[in-house]
Design an enzyme around this catalytic site. Structure first.
Site, PDB file in Angstrom:
ATOM      1  N   ARG A  50     -57.657  27.086 115.048  1.00  0.00           N
ATOM      2  CA  ARG A  50     -56.682  27.587 115.497  1.00  0.00           C
ATOM      3  C   ARG A  50     -55.965  29.185 114.098  1.00  0.00           C
ATOM      4  O   ARG A  50     -55.189  29.371 114.473  1.00  0.00           O
ATOM      5  CB  ARG A  50     -55.355  26.420 114.748  1.00  0.00           C
ATOM      6  CG  ARG A  50     -55.462  25.189 115.418  1.00  0.00           C
ATOM      7  CD  ARG A  50     -54.198  24.610 115.593  1.00  0.00           C
ATOM      8  NE  ARG A  50     -54.745  23.243 114.338  1.00  0.00           N
ATOM      9  CZ  ARG A  50     -53.758  22.297 113.913  1.00  0.00           C
ATOM     10  NH1 ARG A  50     -52.523  22.316 113.676  1.00  0.00           N
ATOM     11  NH2 ARG A  50     -54.060  21.496 112.950  1.00  0.00           N
TER      12      ARG A  50
ATOM     13  N   GLY B  61     -65.753  14.886 111.578  1.00  0.00           N
ATOM     14  CA  GLY B  61     -64.356  14.031 110.708  1.00  0.00           C
ATOM     15  C   GLY B  61     -64.588  13.858 109.846  1.00  0.00           C
ATOM     16  O   GLY B  61     -65.777  13.862 108.639  1.00  0.00           O
TER      17      GLY B  61
ATOM     18  N   ASP C 240     -57.928  23.626 102.450  1.00  0.00           N
ATOM     19  CA  ASP C 240     -56.794  24.479 103.384  1.00  0.00           C
ATOM     20  C   ASP C 240     -55.115  24.537 102.801  1.00  0.00           C
ATOM     21  O   ASP C 240     -54.161  24.459 103.600  1.00  0.00           O
ATOM     22  CB  ASP C 240     -56.570  24.000 104.544  1.00  0.00           C
ATOM     23  CG  ASP C 240     -56.219  22.758 105.645  1.00  0.00           C
ATOM     24  OD1 ASP C 240     -56.517  21.949 104.508  1.00  0.00           O
ATOM     25  OD2 ASP C 240     -56.427  22.754 106.119  1.00  0.00           O
TER      26      ASP C 240
ATOM     27  N   ASN D  52     -52.943  26.185 108.929  1.00  0.00           N
ATOM     28  CA  ASN D  52     -53.803  26.201 109.583  1.00  0.00           C
ATOM     29  C   ASN D  52     -54.003  27.222 111.035  1.00  0.00           C
ATOM     30  O   ASN D  52     -53.944  26.967 111.482  1.00  0.00           O
ATOM     31  CB  ASN D  52     -53.096  24.901 110.448  1.00  0.00           C
ATOM     32  CG  ASN D  52     -54.039  23.365 109.840  1.00  0.00           C
ATOM     33  OD1 ASN D  52     -54.788  23.207 109.766  1.00  0.00           O
ATOM     34  ND2 ASN D  52     -53.152  22.871 109.520  1.00  0.00           N
TER      35      ASN D  52
ATOM     36  N   TYR E  67     -67.957  64.832  94.870  1.00  0.00           N
ATOM     37  CA  TYR E  67     -68.056  64.089  95.837  1.00  0.00           C
ATOM     38  C   TYR E  67     -69.447  65.240  96.586  1.00  0.00           C
ATOM     39  O   TYR E  67     -68.208  66.171  97.434  1.00  0.00           O
ATOM     40  CB  TYR E  67     -67.821  63.465  97.287  1.00  0.00           C
ATOM     41  CG  TYR E  67     -69.222  62.985  97.771  1.00  0.00           C
ATOM     42  CD1 TYR E  67     -69.830  61.874  98.033  1.00  0.00           C
ATOM     43  CD2 TYR E  67     -68.535  62.617  99.157  1.00  0.00           C
ATOM     44  CE1 TYR E  67     -71.135  61.442  98.464  1.00  0.00           C
ATOM     45  CE2 TYR E  67     -69.061  61.535 100.395  1.00  0.00           C
ATOM     46  CZ  TYR E  67     -70.515  60.987  99.847  1.00  0.00           C
ATOM     47  OH  TYR E  67     -71.008  60.293 101.148  1.00  0.00           O
TER      48      TYR E  67
END
Length: 438
Positions: free
Chosen positions: A18, A84, A105, A224, A363
């Protein structure tokens, strides 16, 4: 606190589809650090046995966390055979008698918010929320201060749908409970996954004690989606800024300021609106004016901005940095750089004034070179200092000068300008007499 009383397992194996991202969900950042970092940091305040279960992008997740922690255990989940949350616990071997299972999360968890799991002797402690609108959540049915069962919304009857208590997703188990029931888990369900919540049902059937623990939604908020990520960022930012304001830092319109987790303030500091301070920056007795950026640098007894950019690895002491000045990987001590300058790979000593439009040309397209400027140097506006170059004390550089010599000795004036040439009435000749009439 005895850190050996509890083991902590963090479930960080999921893809996080998601989030709509190629990056593993737990590596998305909150206030400058991956989500998983914040959870491990809180866990290590409570336990000396922290395990992280990984699968999706496991190498990247492990490598990322090993930058910050060298004493956590990584456990690979066999997601093919044991998918799971229950499957994630198959190969975990906690050392201590109580096991706290967290989700990777939930970056807003703190050590303080987990205290309730430590001081309860139930066989299982289950975190719960009370929500005004529990739509979409599984309901937790409680009677006599014990969890009776969990029912998914799609399986709930009307009486169960009226329940506003929901599962917050964090559990503490006695190790013996996990040892007994994890091997008994089945994936005989629609998703064909092994669910940790099934342990609750099996333990209840065997008359074990399952205590509910009411937690606040803010600390246990899951991420999520990118929207959840943004909401969690706002909460984390509020915590960081509140901590520093309570420690004495002045912040103007703090809701417009961004400060990362590792930034440190000391002494009297003032931060104006719209500022961004990141990395391991240290701000000591200094003022950062509106809309300035400070990255991974040290400011001491200095003022910066408005609209200045201090890039990483800069050390700025007793210095004034004005608007539209960019400093990169430089050490400035007692310097004035009022406006519109770029100072990169430089060492500049006290009493030196940097005029508007000055740049260090550090540089050459292949390598970067250093510019060293001594004390009491006056650099006129629109000067270019081509590195590598050393400018001694007490030097004047005239406005518009390009300095290419490798070393300028004390007392010198440096001047390089094209001789001015005037062409009389050229404007009128170029544009025509009509302009002269006007």
């Amino acid at each position: 606190m005895n850190l050996s009383n509890i083991s902590i397992v963090i479930l960080a194996a999921g893809k996080g589809s998601r989030m709509k991202s190629n990056k593993a969900k737990v590596l998305h950042e909150i206030s400058g650090k991956p989500m998983l970092y914040h959870i491990i940091k809180a866990s290590k305040e409570l336990s000396n046995d922290v395990s992280v279960v990984i699968a999706h992008q496991k190498e990247k997740v492990q490598e990322s966390m090993q930058k910050y922690f060298d004493d956590i255990t990584f456990v690979e989940q066999d997601t093919t055979n044991f998918p799971g949350t229950g499957g994630a616990m198959k190969n975990v071997t906690p050392k201590n008698e109580k096991v706290l299972v967290l989700n990777g999360d939930m970056p807003l968890i703190s050590a303080e918010s987990l205290q309730g799991f430590l001081h309860n002797d139930a066989d299982i402690i289950m975190s719960i929320f009370d929500l005004e609108n529990p739509n979409g959540y599984g309901r937790v049915v409680i009677d006599k201060n014990e969890v009776q069962y969990i029912v998914e919304q799609k399986d709930a009857n009307q009486a169960e749908l009226n329940v506003t208590t929901v599962n917050a997703g964090i559990y503490a188990f006695k190790k013996s409970v996990l040892n007994t029931y994890i091997p008994q888990l089945s994936n005989d369900n629609a998703q064909q996954e092994y669910y940790l919540t099934d342990v609750i049902a099996m333990a209840k059937k065997d008359a074990l004690t399952i205590a509910p623990l009411l937690v606040d939604e803010e600390h246990f908020k899951g991420v999520n989606s990118k929207k959840d990520l943004a909401e969690s960022e706002m909460i984390m930012q509020e915590r960081i800024k509140t901590k520093w304001m309570e420690a004495g830092v002045i912040m103007q319109l703090p809701e417009t300021i961004y400060i990362e987790d590792d930034v440190v303030f000391e002494g009297e500091c003032r931060i104006e609106n719209g500022c961004r301070i990141t990395g391991n920056s240290q701000i000591i007795n200094s003022e950062i004016k509106a809309h300035s950026v400070v990255e991974d640098s040290i400011l001491k007894n200095s003022d910066v901005g408005p609209l200045a950019h201090i890039r990483p690895a800069s050390m700025i002491t007793d210095t004034h940095i004005g608007n539209f000045v960019e400093v990169k990987k430089s050490t400035l001590k007692g310097v004035k750089a009022g406006h519109l300058s770029y100072l990169g790979d430089s060492e500049i000593d006290e009493g030196t004034n940097i005029g508007a439009g000055t740049i260090t040309c550090n540089y050459d397209g292949v390598k970067k070179y250093k510019t060293k400027i001594g004390k009491n140097v006056f650099v006129g506006s629109d000067s270019q200092l081509v590195a590598p170059i050393t400018i001694a004390d007490d030097v004047m550089i005239a406005a518009g000068t390009t300095v290419t010599s490798g070393e300028i000795e004390s007392g010198n004036l440096v001047l390089s300008r094209t001789k001015i040439r005037l062409v009389k009435d050229f404007y009128y000749k170029f544009f025509g007499k009509i302009h002269k009439k006007i």
